[in-house]
Design a protein around this motif. Sequence first.
Motif, PDB file in Angstrom:
ATOM      1  N   ASN A 110       0.792  -1.184  -0.002  1.00 56.49           N
ATOM      2  CA  ASN A 110      -0.088   0.129  -0.052  1.00 56.49           C
ATOM      3  C   ASN A 110       0.994   1.332  -0.050  1.00 56.49           C
ATOM      4  O   ASN A 110       1.225   1.700   1.179  1.00 56.49           O
ATOM      5  CB  ASN A 110      -0.903  -0.008   1.232  1.00 56.49           C
ATOM      6  N   GLY A 111       1.446   1.352  -1.124  1.00 52.01           N
ATOM      7  CA  GLY A 111       2.463   2.489  -1.400  1.00 52.01           C
ATOM      8  C   GLY A 111       3.843   1.679  -0.925  1.00 52.01           C
ATOM      9  O   GLY A 111       3.803   0.787  -0.380  1.00 52.01           O
ATOM     10  N   SER A 112       4.904   2.487  -1.369  1.00 52.06           N
ATOM     11  CA  SER A 112       6.219   1.827  -1.049  1.00 52.06           C
ATOM     12  C   SER A 112       6.571   2.017   0.593  1.00 52.06           C
ATOM     13  O   SER A 112       7.350   1.321   1.093  1.00 52.06           O
ATOM     14  CB  SER A 112       7.431   2.166  -1.905  1.00 52.06           C
ATOM     15  N   ASP A 113       5.795   2.893   1.220  1.00 51.05           N
ATOM     16  CA  ASP A 113       6.010   3.265   2.401  1.00 51.05           C
ATOM     17  C   ASP A 113       5.579   1.912   3.311  1.00 51.05           C
ATOM     18  O   ASP A 113       6.162   1.347   4.390  1.00 51.05           O
ATOM     19  CB  ASP A 113       5.055   3.955   3.156  1.00 51.05           C
ATOM     20  N   GLU A 114       4.575   1.335   2.883  1.00 50.70           N
ATOM     21  CA  GLU A 114       4.173  -0.055   3.421  1.00 50.70           C
ATOM     22  C   GLU A 114       5.071  -1.249   3.196  1.00 50.70           C
ATOM     23  O   GLU A 114       5.548  -1.953   4.183  1.00 50.70           O
ATOM     24  CB  GLU A 114       2.664  -0.616   2.908  1.00 50.70           C
ATOM     25  N   MET A 149      11.087   8.579   5.368  1.00 47.95           N
ATOM     26  CA  MET A 149      10.407   7.193   6.231  1.00 47.95           C
ATOM     27  C   MET A 149      11.453   6.103   6.415  1.00 47.95           C
ATOM     28  O   MET A 149      10.993   5.209   7.327  1.00 47.95           O
ATOM     29  CB  MET A 149       9.435   6.913   5.184  1.00 47.95           C
ATOM     30  N   TYR A 150      12.608   6.054   5.848  1.00 45.61           N
ATOM     31  CA  TYR A 150      13.349   4.791   6.256  1.00 45.61           C
ATOM     32  C   TYR A 150      13.896   5.178   7.784  1.00 45.61           C
ATOM     33  O   TYR A 150      13.644   4.142   8.544  1.00 45.61           O
ATOM     34  CB  TYR A 150      14.929   5.140   5.590  1.00 45.61           C
ATOM     35  N   ARG A 151      14.094   6.333   8.386  1.00 44.72           N
ATOM     36  CA  ARG A 151      14.421   6.375   9.566  1.00 44.72           C
ATOM     37  C   ARG A 151      13.126   6.367  10.817  1.00 44.72           C
ATOM     38  O   ARG A 151      12.967   5.667  11.598  1.00 44.72           O
ATOM     39  CB  ARG A 151      14.833   8.089   9.876  1.00 44.72           C
ATOM     40  N   LEU A 155      19.028   2.399  -0.345  1.00 44.42           N
ATOM     41  CA  LEU A 155      19.819   3.430  -1.343  1.00 44.42           C
ATOM     42  C   LEU A 155      18.791   4.142  -2.393  1.00 44.42           C
ATOM     43  O   LEU A 155      18.192   3.167  -3.096  1.00 44.42           O
ATOM     44  CB  LEU A 155      20.851   2.885  -2.125  1.00 44.42           C
ATOM     45  N   ALA A 156      18.281   5.251  -2.210  1.00 39.24           N
ATOM     46  CA  ALA A 156      17.132   5.646  -2.874  1.00 39.24           C
ATOM     47  C   ALA A 156      18.037   6.091  -4.313  1.00 39.24           C
ATOM     48  O   ALA A 156      19.119   6.938  -4.377  1.00 39.24           O
ATOM     49  CB  ALA A 156      16.731   7.039  -2.380  1.00 39.24           C
ATOM     50  N   TYR A 157      17.344   5.783  -5.363  1.00 36.77           N
ATOM     51  CA  TYR A 157      18.297   6.018  -6.758  1.00 36.77           C
ATOM     52  C   TYR A 157      17.226   6.445  -7.758  1.00 36.77           C
ATOM     53  O   TYR A 157      16.509   5.421  -8.432  1.00 36.77           O
ATOM     54  CB  TYR A 157      18.914   4.614  -7.118  1.00 36.77           C
ATOM     55  N   ASN A 208      18.197   9.756  -5.336  1.00 36.60           N
ATOM     56  CA  ASN A 208      17.845  10.112  -3.967  1.00 36.60           C
ATOM     57  C   ASN A 208      16.994  11.391  -3.770  1.00 36.60           C
ATOM     58  O   ASN A 208      16.858  12.283  -4.606  1.00 36.60           O
ATOM     59  CB  ASN A 208      19.321  10.409  -3.308  1.00 36.60           C
ATOM     60  N   ASN A 209      16.005  11.055  -2.574  1.00 31.82           N
ATOM     61  CA  ASN A 209      15.238  12.273  -2.291  1.00 31.82           C
ATOM     62  C   ASN A 209      15.681  12.456  -0.973  1.00 31.82           C
ATOM     63  O   ASN A 209      15.959  11.780  -0.123  1.00 31.82           O
ATOM     64  CB  ASN A 209      13.864  11.419  -2.172  1.00 31.82           C
ATOM     65  N   PRO A 210      16.181  13.749  -0.821  1.00 33.44           N
ATOM     66  CA  PRO A 210      15.608  15.036  -1.421  1.00 33.44           C
ATOM     67  C   PRO A 210      16.744  15.582  -2.374  1.00 33.44           C
ATOM     68  O   PRO A 210      16.495  16.795  -2.836  1.00 33.44           O
ATOM     69  CB  PRO A 210      15.399  15.840  -0.232  1.00 33.44           C
ATOM     70  N   ALA A 270      11.695   5.146  -6.639  1.00 34.86           N
ATOM     71  CA  ALA A 270      10.487   5.836  -6.712  1.00 34.86           C
ATOM     72  C   ALA A 270      10.555   6.799  -7.816  1.00 34.86           C
ATOM     73  O   ALA A 270       9.405   6.881  -8.348  1.00 34.86           O
ATOM     74  CB  ALA A 270      10.164   6.593  -5.329  1.00 34.86           C
ATOM     75  N   TYR A 271      11.772   7.311  -8.394  1.00 38.48           N
ATOM     76  CA  TYR A 271      11.806   8.165  -9.391  1.00 38.48           C
ATOM     77  C   TYR A 271      12.278   7.782 -10.588  1.00 38.48           C
ATOM     78  O   TYR A 271      12.680   8.282 -11.547  1.00 38.48           O
ATOM     79  CB  TYR A 271      12.485   9.344  -8.775  1.00 38.48           C
ATOM     80  N   PHE A 272      12.096   6.370 -10.823  1.00 43.29           N
ATOM     81  CA  PHE A 272      12.682   5.765 -12.027  1.00 43.29           C
ATOM     82  C   PHE A 272      12.065   6.280 -13.404  1.00 43.29           C
ATOM     83  O   PHE A 272      12.960   6.231 -14.436  1.00 43.29           O
ATOM     84  CB  PHE A 272      12.294   4.106 -11.978  1.00 43.29           C
ATOM     85  N   ARG A 278       9.897   0.028  -6.025  1.00 43.07           N
ATOM     86  CA  ARG A 278       9.203   1.118  -6.890  1.00 43.07           C
ATOM     87  C   ARG A 278       7.914   1.511  -6.582  1.00 43.07           C
ATOM     88  O   ARG A 278       7.355   0.984  -5.749  1.00 43.07           O
ATOM     89  CB  ARG A 278       9.238   0.565  -8.521  1.00 43.07           C
ATOM     90  N   THR A 279       7.338   2.478  -7.080  1.00 41.17           N
ATOM     91  CA  THR A 279       6.084   3.049  -6.615  1.00 41.17           C
ATOM     92  C   THR A 279       5.461   3.594  -8.106  1.00 41.17           C
ATOM     93  O   THR A 279       6.031   3.898  -8.590  1.00 41.17           O
ATOM     94  CB  THR A 279       6.228   4.011  -5.628  1.00 41.17           C
ATOM     95  N   VAL A 280       4.079   3.514  -7.977  1.00 42.66           N
ATOM     96  CA  VAL A 280       3.399   4.264  -9.236  1.00 42.66           C
ATOM     97  C   VAL A 280       2.989   5.821  -8.581  1.00 42.66           C
ATOM     98  O   VAL A 280       2.604   6.486  -9.413  1.00 42.66           O
ATOM     99  CB  VAL A 280       2.277   3.412  -9.631  1.00 42.66           C
ATOM    100  N   SER A 281       3.539   6.051  -7.388  1.00 38.69           N
ATOM    101  CA  SER A 281       3.065   7.547  -6.936  1.00 38.69           C
ATOM    102  C   SER A 281       3.662   8.600  -7.942  1.00 38.69           C
ATOM    103  O   SER A 281       2.856   9.525  -8.231  1.00 38.69           O
ATOM    104  CB  SER A 281       3.618   7.734  -5.693  1.00 38.69           C
ATOM    105  N   LYS A 282       4.828   8.525  -8.208  1.00 40.08           N
ATOM    106  CA  LYS A 282       5.528   9.483  -9.037  1.00 40.08           C
ATOM    107  C   LYS A 282       5.143   9.545 -10.503  1.00 40.08           C
ATOM    108  O   LYS A 282       5.437  10.522 -11.118  1.00 40.08           O
ATOM    109  CB  LYS A 282       6.935   9.504  -8.768  1.00 40.08           C
ATOM    110  N   MET A 283       4.559   8.241 -11.029  1.00 33.79           N
ATOM    111  CA  MET A 283       4.214   8.558 -12.568  1.00 33.79           C
ATOM    112  C   MET A 283       2.616   8.758 -12.693  1.00 33.79           C
ATOM    113  O   MET A 283       2.317   8.667 -13.867  1.00 33.79           O
ATOM    114  CB  MET A 283       4.740   7.066 -13.073  1.00 33.79           C
TER     115      MET A 283
HETATM  116  C1  PLP Z   1      12.612   7.927  -2.378  1.00 34.20           C
HETATM  117  C2  PLP Z   1      11.225   7.473  -1.893  1.00 34.20           C
HETATM  118  N1  PLP Z   1      10.760   6.435  -1.723  1.00 34.20           N
HETATM  119  C3  PLP Z   1       9.580   6.167  -1.515  1.00 34.20           C
HETATM  120  C4  PLP Z   1       8.467   7.119  -1.639  1.00 34.20           C
HETATM  121  C5  PLP Z   1       7.216   6.808  -1.147  1.00 34.20           C
HETATM  122  O1  PLP Z   1       6.407   6.232  -2.004  1.00 34.20           O
HETATM  123  P1  PLP Z   1       4.904   5.771  -1.761  1.00 34.20           P
HETATM  124  O2  PLP Z   1       4.093   6.976  -2.306  1.00 34.20           O
HETATM  125  O3  PLP Z   1       5.003   4.497  -2.485  1.00 34.20           O
HETATM  126  O4  PLP Z   1       4.616   5.423  -0.403  1.00 34.20           O
HETATM  127  C6  PLP Z   1       8.987   8.389  -1.539  1.00 34.20           C
HETATM  128  C7  PLP Z   1       8.065   9.484  -1.535  1.00 34.20           C
HETATM  129  O5  PLP Z   1       8.138  10.596  -1.558  1.00 34.20           O
HETATM  130  C8  PLP Z   1      10.356   8.566  -1.941  1.00 34.20           C
HETATM  131  O6  PLP Z   1      10.981   9.865  -2.076  1.00 34.20           O
END
Ligand code: PLP
Length: 361
Positions: A90-94, A119-121, A162-164, A166-168, A194-196, A217-222
């Motif tokens: 339910n989102g990559s958060d889950e 959210m990793y932290r 490793l966010a690839y 990276n955010n932010p 997430a930003y592929f 991955r997530t579909v959120s940013k697409m």
């Molecule tokens: C690097 C990274 N991973 C995961 C997420 C969360 O994605 P989702 O909306 O699928 O929970 C974000 C959202 O900002 C993000 O920046």
Amino acid sequence: MSDQQARIGRWVRPAVQALKAYHVQPAARTIKLDAMENPYHWSEEMVDAWLARLRQVELNRYPDPAAAGLKTRLREAMGVPAESELMLGNGSDELILLLALALGGAGKTVLAPGPSFVMYRIIAAMAGLEYREVALRAEGFELNLPAMLAAMEEQPPAVVYLAYPNNPTGNLFRREDIETIIERAPGVVVVDEAYFAFAGDSFMADLTRYPQLLVMRTVSKMGLAGLRLGLLAGHPDWLAQLEKCRLPYNINVLTQASAEFALDHRAVLEEQSARIRRDREGLMSELAAIPGLQPFPSQANFIAFRVPPGRAGELHGALRERGVLVKNLHGSDPQLADCLRVTVGTPEENAAFLQALKASL
Ligand SMILES: Cc1ncc(COP(=O)(O)O)c(C=O)c1O
């Protein structure tokens, strides 16, 4: 202290008491450029077709627990190798939470470079894992590979994130550095893509080389942030363990039907992402041309930029007053002092943001 406070103090885990709840800025009547959403919706025709599809959904029934139809489309759309397994969240958060549940427990560690996705932290703290962070290099926000390797030696992490890109910060780390971390990690390495859609590189095909690699991955940013759908691809042995922590019906019927529909119209989403990539370059050069601003190169759908010293809070407020919501990064990490982050919006939104920013400066 009231009885209630004493009771809470006694029973709620100290790590949770110390947490600050994730804050979402109120966004009514603003140009919303704070959360890396895709600003585009669909044509009337496509919305009608989507609603027609939703009419067939049986809300009285539980969802398909395996989400088989959706997984087939995701595999195809995301280029998941045939030999890899797939898990949905339910989102990559889950998915980050599921990893913490499966790999966590007393004495377990999560490692990530910092600054990175918050959210990793937060999830590590929620789930009772220790979170360790290795500062990125000041120059270009690259990974500090020797420091990452030393941290892995010193306190072997169950999972490395490793966010690839990276955010932010918006950059792609050097591929060779990531490969070395994957090769030397004692547990799993999650490459969070997430930003592929905006990045131009991916570790998805590397899954066949590294059984200890998971690609998220997530579909959120697409363009589908409202659906809440993330995916984790990796070796079937790992995924079989993680699956045990997934609640049976975590992807609801509306999300499954809507995501399948959207993936049937992938070209529309891809065209939107291509437009965002193009507009990112325009926004980048506009920001770079404003005296006193330092935008950082981005392979994502947002740009972090440094403003004149001491002015991030004031500018963030002034932009909001003018109806534009961005993210204030100042105070979140020493490396982000005086930084704001803006999501790439429509050309009109980007122009309004630039105008408001210039006026506020
Ligand atoms: C690097 C990274 N991973 C995961 C997420 C969360 O994605 P989702 O909306 O699928 O929970 C974000 C959202 O900002 C993000 O920046």
